[in-house]
Design a protein around this motif. Structure first.
Motif, short mmCIF file in Angstrom:
data_model
loop_
_atom_site.label_atom_id
_atom_site.label_comp_id
_atom_site.label_asym_id
_atom_site.label_seq_id
_atom_site.Cartn_x
_atom_site.Cartn_y
_atom_site.Cartn_z
N GLU A 8 -13.62 40.73 76.50
CA GLU A 8 -13.12 40.42 77.83
C GLU A 8 -12.75 41.70 78.57
O GLU A 8 -13.01 41.86 79.75
N ASP A 9 -12.16 42.63 77.82
CA ASP A 9 -11.76 43.93 78.38
C ASP A 9 -12.94 44.90 78.27
O ASP A 9 -13.36 45.24 77.17
N LEU A 10 -13.47 45.33 79.41
CA LEU A 10 -14.60 46.27 79.40
C LEU A 10 -14.15 47.71 79.14
O LEU A 10 -14.99 48.60 78.96
N GLY A 11 -12.86 47.95 79.11
CA GLY A 11 -12.34 49.31 78.93
C GLY A 11 -12.87 50.02 77.70
O GLY A 11 -13.35 51.15 77.79
N PRO A 12 -12.81 49.39 76.52
CA PRO A 12 -13.32 50.05 75.31
C PRO A 12 -14.83 50.34 75.37
O PRO A 12 -15.27 51.41 74.91
N ALA A 13 -15.60 49.43 75.95
CA ALA A 13 -17.05 49.67 76.09
C ALA A 13 -17.29 50.84 77.04
O ALA A 13 -18.15 51.70 76.79
N GLU A 14 -16.52 50.89 78.11
CA GLU A 14 -16.64 52.00 79.06
C GLU A 14 -16.38 53.33 78.35
O GLU A 14 -17.10 54.30 78.52
N ARG A 15 -15.36 53.34 77.52
CA ARG A 15 -15.00 54.58 76.82
C ARG A 15 -16.10 55.00 75.84
O ARG A 15 -16.44 56.19 75.77
N ARG A 16 -16.67 54.04 75.10
CA ARG A 16 -17.74 54.39 74.14
C ARG A 16 -18.94 54.99 74.86
O ARG A 16 -19.52 55.99 74.43
N PHE A 17 -19.35 54.36 75.96
CA PHE A 17 -20.51 54.84 76.71
C PHE A 17 -20.22 56.23 77.29
O PHE A 17 -21.07 57.13 77.23
N ARG A 18 -19.01 56.42 77.82
CA ARG A 18 -18.66 57.73 78.38
C ARG A 18 -18.67 58.82 77.30
O ARG A 18 -19.25 59.89 77.50
N MET A 19 -18.11 58.53 76.15
CA MET A 19 -18.09 59.51 75.06
C MET A 19 -19.51 59.87 74.63
O MET A 19 -19.81 61.03 74.36
N PHE A 20 -20.37 58.84 74.55
CA PHE A 20 -21.75 59.09 74.16
C PHE A 20 -22.44 60.03 75.15
O PHE A 20 -23.08 61.01 74.76
N LEU A 21 -22.29 59.74 76.44
CA LEU A 21 -22.97 60.56 77.45
C LEU A 21 -22.40 61.98 77.50
O LEU A 21 -23.16 62.95 77.66
#
Ligand code: HEM
Length: 129
Positions: free
Chosen positions: A40-53
């Motif tokens: 429900e919280d997109l925050g953790p997904a946002e963080r994973r994608f940002r770290m990857f990039l």
């Protein structure tokens, strides 16, 4: 030596934070993409994608420290990604890239980033429909 990385050349953490935050604000209201995200919280997904990039473009290696080898094709296997999902994802990414001003992201870096996203999105397709 002082060969500047892409990450540094486009403004480092602040630019990646803005880019990926803008991307996820689009995902949050996209009727094709939003249902794919399990949390429900997109925050953790946002963080994973940002770290990857950040890592991919020469910044901090926090992604691999926390997540190990990216194995992105495998990590996307749970989600059906066909041409419609790919195009929805790219639409969000185009909005995000367009939100970064030319003073921060010049034409050459903008093209490199856009080309990469198009290649990467295509490589994540795992369904013909
Ligand atoms: C994770 C969807 C393309 C990088 C995810 C997740 C979904 C998703 C639903 C799970 C969210 C989470 O909990 O992290 C999609 C769709 C794509 C796409 C529909 C359409 C083509 C891409 C591309 C990249 C990427 C092109 C890289 C350039 C990632 C990363 C994660 C992730 C790094 C987190 C992996 C981990 O668990 O460590 N994606 N994705 N995705 N995606 Fe995508």
């Amino acid at each position: 030596t002082s060969a500047e990385t892409f990450y540094e050349a486009v403004g480092g953490a602040e630019t990646f934070r803005r880019l990926i935050n803008r991307f996820y604000r689009e995902v949050a209201v996209d009727e094709i993409l939003r249902p794919l995200y399990p949390e429900e919280d997109l925050g953790p997904a946002e963080r994973r994608f940002r770290m990857f990039l950040e890592q991919y473009w020469g910044g901090p290696r926090t992604y691999s420290d926390e997540r190990g080898h990216p194995r992105l094709r495998m990590r996307h296997n749970p989600f059906r990604i066909g041409p419609i999902e790919r195009d929805a994802w790219l639409r969000c990414m185009y909005v995000a890239i367009a939100s970064i001003e030319p003073e921060t992201l010049d034409d050459q870096h903008r093209k490199a980033l856009t080309d990469y996203m198009e290649m990467a999105a295509q490589s994540m397709v795992n369904s013909p429909l």
